[in-house]
Design a protein around this motif. Structure first.
Motif, PDB file in Angstrom:
ATOM      1  N   LYS A  43       0.850  -1.185   0.000  1.00 36.26           N
ATOM      2  CA  LYS A  43       0.000   0.000   0.000  1.00 36.26           C
ATOM      3  C   LYS A  43       0.887   1.237   0.000  1.00 36.26           C
ATOM      4  N   MET A  44       0.382   2.283  -0.569  1.00 35.80           N
ATOM      5  CA  MET A  44       1.183   3.500  -0.697  1.00 35.80           C
ATOM      6  C   MET A  44       1.041   4.366   0.553  1.00 35.80           C
ATOM      7  N   VAL A  45       1.414   3.818   1.658  1.00 31.63           N
ATOM      8  CA  VAL A  45       1.214   4.549   2.907  1.00 31.63           C
ATOM      9  C   VAL A  45       2.469   4.561   3.765  1.00 31.63           C
ATOM     10  N   VAL A  46       3.599   4.346   3.136  1.00 28.98           N
ATOM     11  CA  VAL A  46       4.836   4.308   3.907  1.00 28.98           C
ATOM     12  C   VAL A  46       5.383   5.712   4.100  1.00 28.98           C
ATOM     13  N   LYS A  47       5.671   6.012   5.336  1.00 26.75           N
ATOM     14  CA  LYS A  47       6.243   7.315   5.652  1.00 26.75           C
ATOM     15  C   LYS A  47       7.605   7.137   6.274  1.00 26.75           C
ATOM     16  N   GLY A  57       1.864   2.778   7.143  1.00 21.60           N
ATOM     17  CA  GLY A  57       0.700   3.226   7.884  1.00 21.60           C
ATOM     18  C   GLY A  57      -0.402   2.179   7.904  1.00 21.60           C
ATOM     19  N   ASN A  58      -0.262   1.159   7.115  1.00 20.81           N
ATOM     20  CA  ASN A  58      -1.288   0.122   7.065  1.00 20.81           C
ATOM     21  C   ASN A  58      -0.947  -1.038   7.983  1.00 20.81           C
ATOM     22  N   CYS A  59       0.179  -1.670   7.753  1.00 18.58           N
ATOM     23  CA  CYS A  59       0.527  -2.864   8.522  1.00 18.58           C
ATOM     24  C   CYS A  59       1.568  -2.547   9.597  1.00 18.58           C
ATOM     25  N   SER A  60       1.936  -1.284   9.708  1.00 17.14           N
ATOM     26  CA  SER A  60       2.897  -0.843  10.723  1.00 17.14           C
ATOM     27  C   SER A  60       4.254  -1.507  10.594  1.00 17.14           C
ATOM     28  N   ASN A  61       4.488  -2.121   9.482  1.00 19.61           N
ATOM     29  CA  ASN A  61       5.789  -2.708   9.231  1.00 19.61           C
ATOM     30  C   ASN A  61       6.847  -1.619   9.222  1.00 19.61           C
TER      31      ASN A  61
END
Ligand code: ZN
Length: 73
Positions: A43-47, A57-61
């Motif tokens: 997912k395009m939610v990495v910060k 931001g999705n899987c907290s990886n």
């Protein structure tokens, strides 16, 4: 951010880098503001948490990556 000096974010790199590289760094830092793809759930939610540390931001990886990119792109 406040202050009267108008220094780009590449300013802190000092004189070690030429103008071309500075422009490159500015480009890279612009890219940091966009979200990156999680290497795990895609997912395009990495910060970026810190230099070389990224969190999804999705899987907290949380994972280590390049200073300015989460992984190879
Ligand atoms: Zn993820």
């Amino acid at each position: 951010m406040s202050g009267s000096k108008k220094v780009g974010s590449a300013g802190r790199f000092g004189v070690r880098y030429g103008r071309k590289l500075r422009k490159k760094i500015n480009d890279v830092e612009k890219k940091q503001k966009i979200k990156h793809e999680c290497l795990k759930c895609h997912k395009m939610v990495v910060k970026r948490l810190a230099v070389g540390i990224w969190q999804c931001g999705n899987c907290s990886n949380k994972f280590a990556g390049k200073a300015y990119y989460p992984g190879e792109k």
